[in-house]
Design a protein around this motif. Structure first.
Motif, short mmCIF file in Angstrom:
data_model
loop_
_atom_site.label_atom_id
_atom_site.label_comp_id
_atom_site.label_asym_id
_atom_site.label_seq_id
_atom_site.Cartn_x
_atom_site.Cartn_y
_atom_site.Cartn_z
N HIS A 517 0.82 -1.21 0.00
CA HIS A 517 0.00 0.00 0.00
C HIS A 517 0.86 1.26 0.00
O HIS A 517 0.54 2.25 0.67
CB HIS A 517 -0.93 0.00 1.21
N ALA A 518 1.92 1.24 -0.76
CA ALA A 518 2.78 2.43 -0.84
C ALA A 518 2.03 3.61 -1.46
O ALA A 518 2.26 4.77 -1.09
CB ALA A 518 4.03 2.11 -1.65
N LEU A 533 8.87 14.33 -1.88
CA LEU A 533 8.43 13.22 -2.72
C LEU A 533 8.61 13.53 -4.20
O LEU A 533 8.66 12.60 -5.02
CB LEU A 533 6.96 12.91 -2.43
N ARG A 534 8.68 14.79 -4.56
CA ARG A 534 8.92 15.17 -5.96
C ARG A 534 10.41 15.19 -6.31
O ARG A 534 10.75 15.52 -7.46
CB ARG A 534 8.32 16.53 -6.25
N ASP A 535 11.24 14.87 -5.39
CA ASP A 535 12.68 14.86 -5.66
C ASP A 535 13.04 13.52 -6.29
O ASP A 535 13.57 12.60 -5.66
CB ASP A 535 13.46 15.08 -4.36
N TRP A 536 12.74 13.38 -7.60
CA TRP A 536 13.00 12.11 -8.29
C TRP A 536 14.49 11.82 -8.36
O TRP A 536 14.92 10.65 -8.31
CB TRP A 536 12.43 12.15 -9.71
N CYS A 538 16.85 12.49 -6.22
CA CYS A 538 17.37 11.91 -4.97
C CYS A 538 16.99 10.43 -4.87
O CYS A 538 17.82 9.59 -4.47
CB CYS A 538 16.82 12.69 -3.78
N GLN A 539 15.80 10.09 -5.24
CA GLN A 539 15.34 8.70 -5.14
C GLN A 539 16.11 7.80 -6.10
O GLN A 539 16.54 6.70 -5.74
CB GLN A 539 13.84 8.63 -5.41
N THR A 540 16.26 8.24 -7.34
CA THR A 540 16.99 7.40 -8.30
C THR A 540 18.47 7.31 -7.97
O THR A 540 19.11 6.28 -8.22
CB THR A 540 16.79 7.96 -9.72
N ASP A 541 19.03 8.39 -7.40
CA ASP A 541 20.43 8.33 -6.99
C ASP A 541 20.64 7.28 -5.90
O ASP A 541 21.63 6.53 -5.90
CB ASP A 541 20.89 9.69 -6.47
N LEU A 542 19.71 7.21 -4.95
CA LEU A 542 19.81 6.20 -3.90
C LEU A 542 19.74 4.79 -4.48
O LEU A 542 20.39 3.86 -3.99
CB LEU A 542 18.70 6.40 -2.86
N ILE A 561 7.80 3.38 -3.40
CA ILE A 561 7.53 4.80 -3.09
C ILE A 561 7.78 5.67 -4.31
O ILE A 561 7.01 6.60 -4.61
CB ILE A 561 8.41 5.24 -1.90
N LEU A 562 8.86 5.37 -5.07
CA LEU A 562 9.16 6.12 -6.29
C LEU A 562 8.04 5.98 -7.31
O LEU A 562 7.57 6.98 -7.88
CB LEU A 562 10.49 5.62 -6.87
#
Length: 1262
Positions: A517-518, A533-536, A538-542, A561-562
């Protein structure tokens, strides 16, 4: 004692007076009286006696608001709502309740004659129309009224009084003669008598166009009037005393319109006075500072005149503040304290709303526990919007951190209630409670325990979005709001400002153990943490870090979450199952949304192939990442020349299709290719060529292995795996792409036929073959719907359809559970699609394709349901919890497919009995589906649905007879279960007796026939007689006329079916054989002799048992307070000693309704004809007090002002209950009530009441 001033004010005034005297400054402000009042006391008394008839009678008989001496001691327990209205000594009002001589008026306006007197009633009517229409500014209306008041008080006051009366919806008019000759109680009683309302509506309750703005205009007018009069007129001792006395009296009325409107006016008046008191306090503080500055000067520079001016000014403001405090005392004690727990929730909510306004407006006097306790008590109210209003008022208090100290005691006492309200059944209340907890956590340190916070955290997954968003704000404030930025060497040069946020969010997501249920978690946090949450990047870098700091579980959580955040940004909607907020985006918001989607598309188009390459071996991660293609702006590939990234993506998708066989991954690949193969795209040919090459390769491989499947009996495991993997890929592609030109139906049908004939085809091969045949039929139907096919093409498709139906029917008995369930699901879908509806509208040429299942197929479908859905297999009982949940989900899908066949008329409605009879036994698993099916089946055919219910019960009863033939089965668990099933069905039919009349009568008649019928080819026996016990569960749904007719029908049927020698003991109630018959008769005889109630309104309040009309009695001198328990949201009730109110002019004696004799004529079917006329008379409601049965004498209606008690006393040992009786008018208070009281109208009742009052006055000892 000066009210609304801080402690020591009186001593300050004395000090100022001494200082003024020491400075040889004369101080006359407190000793000078108005010339008019001192020189002509008789004239002043005459003026007050004429214009103040609508005033409290406390000077005559000691009524009105209770004095300080009568008050009990203060109860400091905020949690105990037992001490209510009388226990308010802790407030600032208490010290002013002692009677003090009224100080002389400062200025009395002279009465001047006007050349043309306006009719008193027209003044109020014109004012009412002006406020109702709202076409004039309130300031202009107030100025006009003030000019009239200054010219002549009496017509102005009469106009204002009549305006308030008219605002209540009353047609009565207060005349000058009434003011001069009648007391308050008599005037209000007269208005009640002249109410003559045609309906239960009154201006404040209406929301139609003419009345939409009346409520706001009414409140604005009162506020403007007080604001304009705050410097002179409100201190004249006439205007405000008249208004307060009138509103206090009206607020005690039993007529809801009077009570609601007067309470509204009183609360708005109080709010305006609070504003005046706040301004006076501000000016007083300013003058105090100026006086202190002047007094601090040296004697040479000090000005005696300025000191004198300040002293006079401050004394005058203190005096005004005292007068305002007395006015507010009257309104608070006379109206609020009694109406905040009124029986009508709108009045309670109004009081809570205005109390919150007073506290925020004038916190120096109201921000203390003496007033906060009312908000705390009403948090337990049983009505949701009252609780919501309390929370709104508290929200405005907790939003300011500087008030936290004064709220500490209140918070400690009511914190548990506020925390529990986060789980309130009303979504708006729950959301507001969580918002309040956010402020508590933010502004009051360590006030919430860990357990309190943990109870709120799971609400981020709630289905209601307002609740979830509020919970998301709480979680963000408590766990995710951090300004710490983590900079690691791996992150140098990259966007990493939100790294810590995502680590915290991942930990919270994993700890919640709701990993599927993300999307709901992201939607809950979208308003609070949208920037993070709009910092795509940062998420893809992780995710793409070489030396990742995330483990496998954390990577999976971040990918979910992405994907969810990208979906939220691209679509702007809540996930499925969560009600979206009705928000219309502005042009600016739509532009920002479009730019956001472009930005994420540019980033993800470049990044997605790298993510697919890194996680290509993980099926779950791959399935999630492939969903991203659906949310991107695909046109960017061509517009921004990113074709190389497109080729890289297609290559990865092709490789994934060849490597993976997991259905979820294959479905994601198929959907991604469907998006990329849109014919409107510039690169369509490139993606279509890639797809064609992939399908060619797969079909070639499939055809190469087909001979082995059809001919070889013992296949090699590798061959089976390769063939099954190829067919899975083809079936996944077939669901989104038209593969008709590859002609896969025929080879797949060969595989299915061999599986039916030999049972040698593996399970993993049969399943994709079924899916391919299914989609082949659907794609051909789609082609024919858009074109005009030839008869040969239609015949070929029909032949394929019949072949597939026959094969699916055969596979319903396959050995493999998955094959049986897949065949059942596909068969259910196709039967609905190819039903009679296939040729509707402009598709009439497809009518030849319609298919109606024959009776054997219908029976087999029903049997499949009984054998495989309504059963508990051993492997399910021994499996783990996840496996049980998955199996239950699959069974619910099967049941929903079968119910869909019934509701679309594919199966006959009586086949629903196979489902209905398991309603009680499997209520926990399938109760919602069965209930919805029953409700919708009644829309299809109410008569057939009723017969199906009866068939369900008779089948269950017949099965019981076959299994248990013992004589004591009437009390066996199996029979009680059948009765319980009948009771549930009776409740599902709803409360509307008129709408269900024919169906209930039909059910009873056919049930009687079943109970009394003889077995085929055998003499009559009473084996079915016990079914009458089941039938009696539906007796409460019958109208009285139908009960009498059914009794005659039962009697006739008994004479026809039962032989005389067999029915010799039919009248013997002691005979157990005929006990069900006697019980059924009693269920029909019940209520035949009682007074009728209005049909179709089972949920409304029933008429009380009528009693002889008596004079209302006097309450006992002392009475214990009690609390009406209503569960968690109870409304506290007051039971202190009170006399019967005189200001409530609605004291009516009980009125007896004439019962309608039951019609005992006839016994044919015409007795059940709903076209015959019949009437129901609703008895008038009784008086607000009940009479004792012993030791009571009538008493006279006195002239003293008392508030209305909210409690009525039953017998000596019975509990008390709130009894403000709303005398609402309705359509029922017409002919029916006139017949119940022939020749006695409302005015006649009041004449009788006055006569009894005068007699009692004469008899009362002096």
């Amino acid at each position: 004692m000066i009210l609304w001033a801080e402690p020591g004010v009186r001593s300050e005034i004395a000090e100022l007076e001494l200082l003024a005297m020491a400075s040889h400054v004369p101080h006359n402000s407190t000793s000078q009286a108005s010339p008019d009042s001192s020189s002509s006391p008789a004239s002043a008394h005459s003026t007050r006696s004429r214009s103040l008839r609508i005033r409290s009678h406390d000077s005559e008989e000691g009524g009105g608001a209770p004095s300080a001496g009568d008050e009990p001691e203060v109860d400091t327990d905020l949690e105990s709502p037992v001490d209510l209205s009388a226990d308010d000594d802790g407030s600032d009002f208490e010290e002013t309740l002692k009677k003090k001589p009224r100080r002389s008026r400062r200025r009395v306006l002279k009465n001047t004659q006007v050349t043309k007197r306006v009719r008193d009633d027209r003044v109020g009517e014109d004012l009412f129309e002006a406020i109702r229409l709202g076409r004039s500014a309130m300031q202009i209306l107030v100025d006009d009224w003030l000019e009239t008041y200054k010219a002549d008080r009496e017509p102005a006051l009469l106009g204002l009084i009549n305006f308030i009366i008219q605002a209540c919806g009353c047609k009565g008019v207060v005349t000058r003669d009434m003011m001069e000759t009648m007391q308050n109680a008599e005037i209000i009683r007269k208005m009640t008598e002249d109410f003559d309302e045609d309906s239960a509506d009154y201006p404040l309750s209406l929301s139609t166009k003419p009345w939409k703005k009346f409520r706001g205009n009414f409140g604005e007018y009162l506020g403007t009037m007080v604001s304009c009069c705050q410097y002179n007129i409100i201190y004249d001792g006439i205007l405000m005393d008249t208004l307060i006395s009138l509103l206090t009296g009206l607020s005690d009325s039993q007529v809801r319109a009077f009570r609601h409107t007067s309470t509204f006016a009183a609360m708005k008046l109080m709010t305006a006075l609070v504003n005046v008191a706040r301004d006076l306090k501000h000016h007083l503080n300013t003058s105090q500072r100026q006086f202190n500055v002047e007094r601090a000067k040296s004697p040479e520079k000090r000005s005696s005149e300025r000191l004198e001016t300040f002293v006079e000014k401050m004394t005058e403001m203190h005096s005004n503040l005292e007068d305002i405090g007395n006015m507010m005392n009257g309104l608070f004690k006379g109206v609020f304290v009694h109406r905040y727990r009124d029986i009508h929730p709108d009045i309670r909510a109004l009081c809570m709303e205005e109390l919150g306004t007073w506290i925020t407006t004038y916190p120096q006097s109201f921000l203390n526990d003496s007033y906060l306790k009312y908000l705390g008590w009403m948090l337990h109210d049983k009505q949701g919007h009252v609780r919501l209003q309390c929370l709104r008022s508290l929200h405005e208090l907790y939003i300011l951190p500087q008030w936290a100290g004064k709220l500490e005691l209140f918070t400690n006492r009511f914190k548990n209630r506020m925390v529990s309200m986060a789980l309130d059944k009303e979504h708006l209340v729950s959301a507001k409670a969580i918002q309040l907890l956010v402020l508590l956590y933010k502004n009051m340190e360590n006030i919430l325990s860990k357990d309190d916070c943990e109870s709120v955290n799971p609400l981020v997954y709630a289905t209601n979005r307002s609740v979830a968003v509020s919970a998301g704000a709480f979680v963000y404030q408590r766990l995710l709001d951090t300004s710490v930025e983590e900079h690691t060497p791996e992150h140098s040069g990259r966007r990493s400002s939100h790294t810590s946020f995502f680590h915290l969010l991942i930990d919270f997501f994993i700890s919640s153990e709701l990993h599927e249920h993300a999307a709901y978690l992201v939607d809950s946090l979208w308003d609070s943490a949208s920037t993070q949450l709009r910092d795509w990047e940062c998420q893809t870098d992780l995710l793409l870090m070489k030396k990742t700091c995330l483990d496998d579980q954390e990577e999976s959580a971040l990918i979910k979450i992405l994907v969810s955040s990208i979906r939220q940004a691209a679509e702007g909607t809540s996930p499925v199952g969560r009600a979206p907020s009705k928000k219309i985006l502005s042009v600016k918001d739509r532009k920002a949304h479009s730019e956001d989607k472009l930005r994420l598309s540019r980033h993800m188009i470049v990044t997605l192939p790298h993510l697919l390459a890194k996680f290509s071996a993980d099926e779950d991660k791959m399935a999630s990442l492939l969903k991203l293609v659906e949310y991107l702006e695909i046109e960017i590939y061509s517009t921004e020349r990113l074709e190389k990234h497109l080729d890289l993506l297609l290559t990865h998708v092709h490789d994934i299709m060849e490597k993976h066989t997991e259905p979820l991954v294959l479905e994601s690949c198929s959907r991604a290719l469907y998006v990329l193969c849109d014919r409107g795209l510039a690169f369509y040919k490139r993606t279509d060529i890639m797809l064609s090459q992939l399908v060619d390769k797969l079909t070639t491989h499939f055809r190469n292995h087909l001979p082995d499947i059809l001919q070889v009996t013992d296949l090699d495991e590798d061959d089976v795996y390769n063939t099954a993997a190829t067919m899975k890929r083809l079936s996944a592609l077939y669901s989104a792409h038209d593969l008709t030109r590859w002609e896969l139906f025929e080879p797949c049908s060969y595989i299915l036929q061999k599986a039916i004939d030999t049972a040698e085809v593996p399970e993993q091969v049969i399943l994709p073959a079924l899916v391919c045949c299914h989609f082949s039929l659907l794609w051909e139907l789609s082609h024919f719907s858009r074109s005009q096919p030839s008869q040969g093409e239609l015949a070929a498709l029909r032949k394929k359809l019949h072949l597939f139906f026959n094969m699916s029917q055969s596979l319903l008995s396959d050995l493999h559970c998955s094959v049986r369930e897949q065949a059942f699901k596909l068969l259910s879908d196709l039967l609905v699609i190819f039903s009679d509806r296939v040729g509707c509208g402009d598709r009439s040429h497809l009518q030849t394709l319609s298919y109606s299942p024959e009776l054997p197929l219908q029976a087999e479908l029903a049997g499949f349901l009984v054998d495989h859905v309504f059963t508990n297999s051993d492997d399910e009982d021994s499996g783990d919890e996840d496996h049980k949940i998955q199996r239950l989900h699959e069974k619910r899908i099967l049941l929903a497919g079968y119910c869909k066949l019934i509701l679309y008329n594919t199966l006959e409605l009586h086949f629903a009995s196979e489902v209905f009879k398991y309603y009680v036994k499997y209520y926990a698993d399938y109760g919602d589906i069965i209930k919805e099916t029953l409700n919708r089946s009644r829309r299809v055919s109410k008569e057939e649905s009723t017969r199906t219910i009866l068939l369900c019960l008779t089948q269950a009863y017949t099965g019981l007879i076959l299994e248990d033939d013992s004589p004591d089965r009437r009390f066996s668990p199996a029979f009680l279960e059948i009765r319980d099933l009948a009771r549930r069905f009776s409740l599902l039919l709803g409360p509307d007796q008129i709408r269900n009349r024919q169906d209930i009568v039909l059910l009873h008649k056919e049930g009687i026939q079943f109970s009394l019928r003889a077995p085929p080819g055998a003499p009559w026996s009473p084996q079915n007689l016990l079914f009458l016990d089941v039938l009696s569960e539906f007796s409460p749904k019958l109208l009285k006329q139908d009960k009498a007719a059914l009794l005659r029908y039962l009697k006739d049927t008994c004479h026809q079916r039962v032989l005389p020698e067999q029915g010799s003991n039919v009248d013997d109630e002691g005979d157990e054989t005929w006990a069900p018959l006697h019980a059924y008769k009693k269920s029909l005889v019940t209520d035949l002799e009682s007074s009728p109630s209005r049909p179709g309104h089972a949920g409304t309040r029933r008429a009380k048992e009528t009693r002889p009309a008596q004079s209302p009695r006097l309450s006992p001198t002392s009475k214990k307070r009690r609390l009406i328990n209503e569960g968690p949201s109870s409304v506290p009730a007051d039971g202190e000693d009170q006399h019967s109110p005189v200001m409530t002019s609605a004291l009516l004696p009980s009125r007896n309704a004439t019962p309608i004799p039951a019609d005992d004529q006839g016994g044919s079917d015409s007795d059940f004809d709903t076209s015959q006329s019949f009437s129901f008379r609703r008895p008038l409601r009784s008086a607000h007090t009940r009479q004792r049965t012993r030791g009571e004498t009538p008493f006279a209606l006195g002239r003293s002002l008392h508030r209305l008690s909210l409690m009525e006393e039953e017998e000596e040992d019975e509990e008390e209950e709130m009894v403000i009786d709303d005398r609402e008018s309705s359509a029922g208070t017409t002919a029916g009530e006139e017949e119940a009281l022939p020749g006695i109208g409302t005015r006649r009742i009041f004449k009788i009441l006055r006569r009894s009052r005068s007699d009692a006055l004469r008899d009362r000892p002096h």
